[in-house]
Enzyme design. Structure first.
Site, mmCIF file in Angstrom:
data_model
loop_
_atom_site.group_PDB
_atom_site.id
_atom_site.type_symbol
_atom_site.label_atom_id
_atom_site.label_comp_id
_atom_site.label_asym_id
_atom_site.label_seq_id
_atom_site.Cartn_x
_atom_site.Cartn_y
_atom_site.Cartn_z
ATOM 1 N N ASN A 47 -11.228 -15.195 -70.704
ATOM 2 C CA ASN A 47 -10.046 -14.453 -70.240
ATOM 3 C C ASN A 47 -10.533 -13.013 -70.023
ATOM 4 O O ASN A 47 -10.875 -12.319 -70.979
ATOM 5 C CB ASN A 47 -8.984 -14.524 -71.321
ATOM 6 C CG ASN A 47 -7.622 -13.996 -70.925
ATOM 7 O OD1 ASN A 47 -6.758 -13.855 -71.773
ATOM 8 N ND2 ASN A 47 -7.377 -13.700 -69.668
ATOM 9 N N GLN A 98 -6.290 -9.424 -66.434
ATOM 10 C CA GLN A 98 -5.402 -8.323 -66.815
ATOM 11 C C GLN A 98 -6.146 -6.987 -66.796
ATOM 12 O O GLN A 98 -7.351 -6.942 -67.099
ATOM 13 C CB GLN A 98 -4.813 -8.535 -68.220
ATOM 14 C CG GLN A 98 -3.616 -9.461 -68.299
ATOM 15 C CD GLN A 98 -4.026 -10.898 -68.523
ATOM 16 O OE1 GLN A 98 -5.106 -11.186 -68.999
ATOM 17 N NE2 GLN A 98 -3.134 -11.809 -68.161
ATOM 18 N N ASN A 104 -0.767 -7.669 -65.471
ATOM 19 C CA ASN A 104 -1.330 -8.905 -64.955
ATOM 20 C C ASN A 104 -2.009 -8.678 -63.612
ATOM 21 O O ASN A 104 -1.838 -7.630 -62.978
ATOM 22 C CB ASN A 104 -0.233 -9.959 -64.806
ATOM 23 C CG ASN A 104 0.374 -10.347 -66.136
ATOM 24 O OD1 ASN A 104 -0.340 -10.598 -67.092
ATOM 25 N ND2 ASN A 104 1.697 -10.382 -66.195
ATOM 26 N N CYS A 139 -1.181 -9.472 -75.183
ATOM 27 C CA CYS A 139 -2.346 -10.236 -74.733
ATOM 28 C C CYS A 139 -3.287 -10.393 -75.916
ATOM 29 O O CYS A 139 -3.927 -9.427 -76.336
ATOM 30 C CB CYS A 139 -3.044 -9.522 -73.571
ATOM 31 S SG CYS A 139 -4.489 -10.389 -72.960
ATOM 32 N N GLY A 140 -3.364 -11.611 -76.450
ATOM 33 C CA GLY A 140 -4.159 -11.835 -77.650
ATOM 34 C C GLY A 140 -5.647 -11.635 -77.437
ATOM 35 O O GLY A 140 -6.327 -10.989 -78.245
ATOM 36 N N ASN A 159 5.391 -12.127 -75.968
ATOM 37 C CA ASN A 159 5.637 -12.546 -74.596
ATOM 38 C C ASN A 159 6.108 -13.999 -74.651
ATOM 39 O O ASN A 159 5.921 -14.690 -75.653
ATOM 40 C CB ASN A 159 4.382 -12.375 -73.717
ATOM 41 C CG ASN A 159 3.145 -13.019 -74.312
ATOM 42 O OD1 ASN A 159 3.198 -13.664 -75.348
ATOM 43 N ND2 ASN A 159 2.016 -12.842 -73.662
ATOM 44 N N HIS A 205 6.563 -18.022 -74.250
ATOM 45 C CA HIS A 205 5.701 -19.194 -74.132
ATOM 46 C C HIS A 205 6.506 -20.479 -74.188
ATOM 47 O O HIS A 205 7.405 -20.627 -75.020
ATOM 48 C CB HIS A 205 4.671 -19.225 -75.265
ATOM 49 C CG HIS A 205 3.590 -18.221 -75.119
ATOM 50 N ND1 HIS A 205 2.422 -18.467 -74.436
ATOM 51 C CD2 HIS A 205 3.513 -16.932 -75.550
ATOM 52 C CE1 HIS A 205 1.667 -17.384 -74.461
ATOM 53 N NE2 HIS A 205 2.305 -16.438 -75.130
ATOM 54 N N GLU A 209 -0.515 -18.862 -66.901
ATOM 55 C CA GLU A 209 0.084 -17.595 -67.305
ATOM 56 C C GLU A 209 0.950 -17.003 -66.198
ATOM 57 O O GLU A 209 0.566 -17.015 -65.025
ATOM 58 C CB GLU A 209 -1.005 -16.591 -67.684
ATOM 59 C CG GLU A 209 -1.836 -16.991 -68.890
ATOM 60 C CD GLU A 209 -2.695 -15.852 -69.389
ATOM 61 O OE1 GLU A 209 -2.168 -14.724 -69.510
ATOM 62 O OE2 GLU A 209 -3.887 -16.075 -69.651
ATOM 63 N N ARG A 210 2.088 -16.478 -66.586
ATOM 64 C CA ARG A 210 2.923 -15.779 -65.607
ATOM 65 C C ARG A 210 2.160 -14.540 -65.143
ATOM 66 O O ARG A 210 1.571 -13.804 -65.934
ATOM 67 C CB ARG A 210 4.271 -15.384 -66.212
ATOM 68 C CG ARG A 210 4.167 -14.439 -67.397
ATOM 69 C CD ARG A 210 5.514 -13.914 -67.838
ATOM 70 N NE ARG A 210 5.318 -12.934 -68.920
ATOM 71 C CZ ARG A 210 6.276 -12.152 -69.390
ATOM 72 N NH1 ARG A 210 7.500 -12.228 -68.904
ATOM 73 N NH2 ARG A 210 6.018 -11.300 -70.350
ATOM 74 N N CYS A 250 -6.109 -18.038 -73.152
ATOM 75 C CA CYS A 250 -4.914 -17.217 -73.383
ATOM 76 C C CYS A 250 -4.731 -17.120 -74.895
ATOM 77 O O CYS A 250 -4.415 -18.123 -75.555
ATOM 78 C CB CYS A 250 -3.694 -17.848 -72.724
ATOM 79 S SG CYS A 250 -2.148 -16.958 -73.038
ATOM 80 N N GLY A 251 -4.936 -15.925 -75.437
ATOM 81 C CA GLY A 251 -4.849 -15.739 -76.885
ATOM 82 C C GLY A 251 -3.458 -15.968 -77.429
ATOM 83 O O GLY A 251 -3.282 -16.695 -78.426
ATOM 84 N N GLY A 286 -1.252 -17.670 -75.984
ATOM 85 C CA GLY A 286 -0.984 -19.089 -75.749
ATOM 86 C C GLY A 286 -1.516 -19.954 -76.868
ATOM 87 O O GLY A 286 -0.862 -20.933 -77.288
#
Length: 275
Positions: A13, A47, A67, A76-77, A160, A162, A211-212, A220-221, A223
């Protein structure tokens, strides 16, 4: 005026990190961010992340997130691990010392374990529909009719929104079609990151995330945090799980309601540049 940047990634990512500690408020417009994110004619990233002075005096630094389509993100993880590694390399935070950072969705605590590994207190997962946001009364799982199919999912906010869909096989071709449809479904008023989870054992999950604002990403962290939290809330996962994504693996630890969730994983430097 040229800006220096650092290209980084967390298990695939990828991010552009910009240092705006002395020059906050330089946010490019959405069209400029989208142009920078283009992998053929720009830098290429999932990102853009800024490092800025904190708004909250209890925090050491603030980080902003945008984004690849130019839209803002709340958390954002993988990105926050890269921010922590960047600050550690810059000499402003120390190894094994908890540091409070401010994200667009609120404070998080990070701890650098070594030059390439960071653990993050991501806060307590929030299953309240209004906080996700999700346009539905609260349930353990939800069901939608999407493109002629009935799809069941769990939903949670990790700063965010999910949705988490359990599947038997991540190679199922329907996933490619359902990901974008669920991300943009009206039940999610602000859109959502949609994770497709294949459970292998109680302490091992496989995951893909649409991801949106960025589409399919290698990792995706948040996620991974959402997948672990929903799995555990449904009695399908242990308190500590390894989540395997296309780009690599994260360790997620959550001991249920009343506890915060911890994410541990790598952060890697790629190159420095000027744009």
């Amino acid at each position: 005026m040229p800006s220096r940047f650092t290209k980084m990634h967390g298990i695939g990512n990828d991010f552009v990190i910009v240092d705006w500690r002395e020059d906050a408020g330089r946010v490019p417009n959405a069209a400029r961010i989208k142009a920078m994110a283009d992998r053929h004619t720009g830098i290429g990233f999932d990102q853009l992340i800024s490092i800025e002075p904190p708004r909250d005096p209890s925090c050491e630094f603030y980080y902003g997130i945008w984004n690849s389509d130019g839209s803002p993100s709340g958390q954002c993880g993988n990105g926050v691990r890269c921010v922590a590694a960047w600050l550690y390399r810059d000499g402003v935070i120390e190894r094994d010392v908890p540091v409070r950072l401010e994200s667009p969705s609120g404070p998080v605590v990070v701890r650098v374990l070594d030059e390439s590994t960071v653990t993050v207190d991501m806060g307590e997962p929030d299953f309240t529909p209004a906080h996700i946001p999700l346009d539905h009364a609260p349930h353990a799982t939800y069901t939608l009719h999407v493109d002629g199919e009935e799809v069941s999912f769990g939903a949670v906010s990790m700063g965010n929104p999910h949705g988490v869909v359990f599947v038997d096989d991540l190679a199922d071709p329907r996933i490619e079609r359902l990901g974008p449809l669920l991300t943009n479904h009206p039940i999610f008023p602000q859109g959502a990151n949609i994770g497709f989870v294949q459970r292998t054992t109680a302490d091992q999950l496989k995951l893909r995330v649409h991801e949106r604002g960025s589409g399919w990403t290698r990792a995706c962290g948040t996620g991974a945090c959402a997948a672990a939290a929903v799995s555990q809330a449904l009695g399908l996962a242990a308190p500590v799980v390894a989540v395997a994504l296309p780009g690599g693996e994260l360790t997620i630890e959550w001991h249920g309601p009343g506890h915060t969730l911890w994410m541990t994983g790598p952060a890697a430097f790629v190159f420095e540049g000027e744009v």
